[in-house]
Design an enzyme around this catalytic site. Structure first.
Site, PDB file in Angstrom:
ATOM      1  N   ASN A 198       0.865  -1.189   0.000  1.00  0.00           N
ATOM      2  CA  ASN A 198       0.000   0.000   0.000  1.00  0.00           C
ATOM      3  C   ASN A 198       0.900   1.237   0.000  1.00  0.00           C
ATOM      4  O   ASN A 198       1.367   1.691   1.042  1.00  0.00           O
ATOM      5  CB  ASN A 198      -0.898  -0.056   1.250  1.00  0.00           C
ATOM      6  CG  ASN A 198      -1.817   1.149   1.386  1.00  0.00           C
ATOM      7  OD1 ASN A 198      -1.655   2.172   0.718  1.00  0.00           O
ATOM      8  ND2 ASN A 198      -2.789   1.033   2.267  1.00  0.00           N
TER       9      ASN A 198
ATOM     10  N   ARG B 151      -1.763  -1.313  -4.034  1.00  0.00           N
ATOM     11  CA  ARG B 151      -2.714  -0.206  -4.013  1.00  0.00           C
ATOM     12  C   ARG B 151      -2.233   0.860  -4.991  1.00  0.00           C
ATOM     13  O   ARG B 151      -1.091   1.313  -4.908  1.00  0.00           O
ATOM     14  CB  ARG B 151      -2.802   0.412  -2.622  1.00  0.00           C
ATOM     15  CG  ARG B 151      -3.717   1.638  -2.587  1.00  0.00           C
ATOM     16  CD  ARG B 151      -3.663   2.339  -1.252  1.00  0.00           C
ATOM     17  NE  ARG B 151      -4.585   3.467  -1.212  1.00  0.00           N
ATOM     18  CZ  ARG B 151      -4.349   4.587  -0.534  1.00  0.00           C
ATOM     19  NH1 ARG B 151      -3.231   4.741   0.142  1.00  0.00           N
ATOM     20  NH2 ARG B 151      -5.231   5.558  -0.550  1.00  0.00           N
TER      21      ARG B 151
ATOM     22  N   HIS C 152      -9.678   6.651  -1.918  1.00  0.00           N
ATOM     23  CA  HIS C 152      -9.963   5.823  -0.739  1.00  0.00           C
ATOM     24  C   HIS C 152     -11.080   4.818  -1.024  1.00  0.00           C
ATOM     25  O   HIS C 152     -11.730   4.325  -0.100  1.00  0.00           O
ATOM     26  CB  HIS C 152     -10.397   6.683   0.477  1.00  0.00           C
ATOM     27  CG  HIS C 152      -9.309   7.512   1.068  1.00  0.00           C
ATOM     28  ND1 HIS C 152      -9.524   8.793   1.539  1.00  0.00           N
ATOM     29  CD2 HIS C 152      -8.001   7.261   1.263  1.00  0.00           C
ATOM     30  CE1 HIS C 152      -8.394   9.292   2.003  1.00  0.00           C
ATOM     31  NE2 HIS C 152      -7.451   8.388   1.840  1.00  0.00           N
TER      32      HIS C 152
ATOM     33  N   ARG D 280      -2.915  18.381   3.876  1.00  0.00           N
ATOM     34  CA  ARG D 280      -3.610  18.931   2.695  1.00  0.00           C
ATOM     35  C   ARG D 280      -4.743  19.861   3.117  1.00  0.00           C
ATOM     36  O   ARG D 280      -5.460  19.560   4.072  1.00  0.00           O
ATOM     37  CB  ARG D 280      -4.162  17.786   1.834  1.00  0.00           C
ATOM     38  CG  ARG D 280      -3.083  16.976   1.141  1.00  0.00           C
ATOM     39  CD  ARG D 280      -3.638  15.730   0.466  1.00  0.00           C
ATOM     40  NE  ARG D 280      -3.047  14.539   1.037  1.00  0.00           N
ATOM     41  CZ  ARG D 280      -3.496  13.299   0.872  1.00  0.00           C
ATOM     42  NH1 ARG D 280      -4.559  13.070   0.123  1.00  0.00           N
ATOM     43  NH2 ARG D 280      -2.888  12.276   1.438  1.00  0.00           N
TER      44      ARG D 280
ATOM     45  N   GLU E  58      -7.542  -1.808   4.283  1.00  0.00           N
ATOM     46  CA  GLU E  58      -7.334  -1.705   2.840  1.00  0.00           C
ATOM     47  C   GLU E  58      -6.550  -2.903   2.311  1.00  0.00           C
ATOM     48  O   GLU E  58      -6.827  -3.416   1.236  1.00  0.00           O
ATOM     49  CB  GLU E  58      -6.573  -0.408   2.514  1.00  0.00           C
ATOM     50  CG  GLU E  58      -7.428   0.842   2.656  1.00  0.00           C
ATOM     51  CD  GLU E  58      -6.625   2.141   2.581  1.00  0.00           C
ATOM     52  OE1 GLU E  58      -5.632   2.277   3.332  1.00  0.00           O
ATOM     53  OE2 GLU E  58      -6.978   3.018   1.778  1.00  0.00           O
TER      54      GLU E  58
HETATM   55  C1  LIG Z   1      -5.806   8.951  -1.635  1.00  0.00           C
HETATM   56  C2  LIG Z   1      -5.187   9.318  -0.354  1.00  0.00           C
HETATM   57  O1  LIG Z   1      -5.322  10.422   0.106  1.00  0.00           O
HETATM   58  O2  LIG Z   1      -4.509   8.365   0.290  1.00  0.00           O
HETATM   59  P1  LIG Z   1      -3.776   8.506   1.702  1.00  0.00           P
HETATM   60  O3  LIG Z   1      -4.840   8.802   2.706  1.00  0.00           O
HETATM   61  O4  LIG Z   1      -3.157   7.144   1.904  1.00  0.00           O
HETATM   62  O5  LIG Z   1      -2.784   9.603   1.575  1.00  0.00           O
HETATM   63 MG   LIG Z   2      -4.619   6.036   4.346  1.00  0.00          MG
END
Ligand SMILES: CC(=O)OP(=O)(O)O
Ligand SMILES: [Mg+2]
Ligand SMILES: Nc1ncnc2c1ncn2[C@@H]1O[C@H](COP(=O)(O)OP(=O)(O)O)[C@@H](O)[C@H]1O
Length: 393
Positions: A8, A90, A179, A238, A381
């Site tokens: 992953n 993944r 996700h 983010r 996951e």
């Molecule tokens: C798509 C995504 O944000 O994945 P992660 O939460 O693993 O950074």
């Molecule tokens: Mg994650």
């Protein structure tokens, strides 16, 4: 032959698991993190044995993969003892092309690489992981499982951005959603827990990356992430939603370059941008100690979540449950309580004792008279990827 290795890949880390599909047992699991930084780290766990830790620079996912193989060789289980049924990978972005688990060949690999521009933090690492894995396990089928796959069912009304249609088509600009492997696993687990065939409700996946998903009859009909995993909720690093004009303003007035804006919104925003820490545990601790920035960050985080929760309940029109999952969703009882406080008129009533219980596993945290149930469902996951990989080989 029923062992599956699952990788992953994240942007600067990857998790892995070796699973025995008969009885769905985890034979080993681990994590390689801080890839590309001065000092990386591997953690290798075998049930019943002490956790192995290796601290060493890990230049990229290729080097990380080699470190993982080394950890298996030294501390077991022996990967060569029994041929692997498959290696599951993944892959965050599958674009419009990939909506099924896909056996990787050279062409698939190139296509996944080509999709990197639509998931610049995630796909490049996944491609490196796939290359390293295909080299190390050349005789084993490699299966890519895409985060976007579960969201193929999202109707156009929810996947279309209101911009020039021709330009959007040419540049593949639309909502893909991410996700999905987790949202699928969690909604199926919730359905089974509720004794139903298919789930209808809202899943809140709150980890480092975070997204909400509206699920109707087991299919995604909307989700908060967009063309890339940047849109939507407040995340560890983010920003989630901002006025798109902020980007223009930062470039025009604050003199930031395109790369700097990219870096700012993806890696230096969210909880990190608001408080200096992208880890919810730190933010929670600091808020408890009276830190005003941390308190505000928690309020922004919950406000954004409530916004999506309300929208999705309205889109669905009916819901069996609101489901919390991933690191924050599974563990932060205070967040769950604050988020859902005052929603009794909408049929959501949290039971404070159930919510605060240290119990693990799938559980109901709403009171018995809550019209919409509230559940905590641990996501897995890797297990979902293993199941899907096994199904295609
Ligand atoms: C798509 C995504 O944000 O994945 P992660 O939460 O693993 O950074
Ligand atoms: Mg994650
Ligand atoms: N007990 C806890 N309380 C609050 N947040 C927690 C707790 N345990 C883990 N978290 C948070 O979960 C997040 C990581 O979630 P996880 O699902 O493991 O992330 P990833 O997206 O990397 O898979 C971090 O912000 C971490 O602080």
């Amino acid at each position: 032959m029923s062992r599956i290795l699952v990788v992953n890949s994240g942007s600067s880390s990857f998790k892995y698991q070796l699973l025995e599909l008969d009885g769905e047992r985890r034979l080993a699991s681990g994590l390689v993190e801080r890839i590309g930084e001065a000092q990386g780290r591997l953690e290798h766990r075998v049930p019943g044995a002490e956790t192995i830790e290796v601290v060493a620079p890990v230049a990229d996912h290729t080097a990380g993969f080699a470190l993982m193989v080394e950890a298996f060789a030294q501390h077991g289980p022996d990967l060569a003892a029994e041929p692997l049924l498959a290696v599951g990978h993944r892959v965050v972005q599958g674009g419009k092309r990939f909506f099924e688990p896909t056996v990787v060949n050279d062409l698939v690999e190139i296509n996944i690489e080509d999709l990197s521009e639509l998931a610049p933090l995630h796909n490049p690492g996944a491609v490196q992981g796939i290359r390293a894995a295909r080299a190390a396990f050349a005789d084993v089928p490699h299966v890519a499982v895409f985060d976007t796959a579960f969201h193929q069912s999202i109707p156009e009304a929810a996947s279309t951005y209101a911009i020039d249609a021709e330009l959007a088509e040419r540049h593949r600009i639309r909502r893909y959603g991410f996700h999905g492997t987790s949202h699928k696993f969690v909604s199926e687990t919730a359905a089974a827990f509720l004794g139903d065939d298919a789930f209808t409700g809202v899943v809140l996946h709150l980890g480092n990356g975070a997204s909400a998903c509206a699920v109707r009859d087991g299919r995604s009909i909307d989700t908060s992430m967009g063309m890339t995993p940047l849109q939507g909720l407040v995340m560890g690093t983010r920003s989630g939603d901002v006025d798109p004009a902020v980007l223009i303003h930062l470039q025009r007035r604050a003199g930031l370059s395109v790369a700097e804006v990219d870096d700012l919104l993806n890696k230096r925003s969210g909880l990190l941008g608001l408080t200096g820490s992208g880890d919810m545990r730190d933010v929670r601790r600091r808020a408890n100690d009276g830190d005003a920035d941390a308190r505000r960050a928690l309020d922004v985080y919950a406000h954004r979540l409530r916004h999506y929760l309300g929208a999705y309940l309205l889109e669905l029109g009916t819901a069996q449950a609101v489901v919390f999952t991933a690191g924050v969703g599974e563990n932060d009882a205070v967040l769950r309580e604050e988020l859902l406080a005052g929603l009794e008129p909408f049929g959501i009533v949290v039971d404070p004792e159930r919510n605060a219980s240290p119990e693990r596993g799938v559980r109901r945290i709403s009171s018995d008279d809550s019209r919409i149930a509230v559940l905590v469902v641990p996501t897995d996951e890797e297990l979902e990827i293993a199941r899907q990989a096994a199904a295609v080989v």
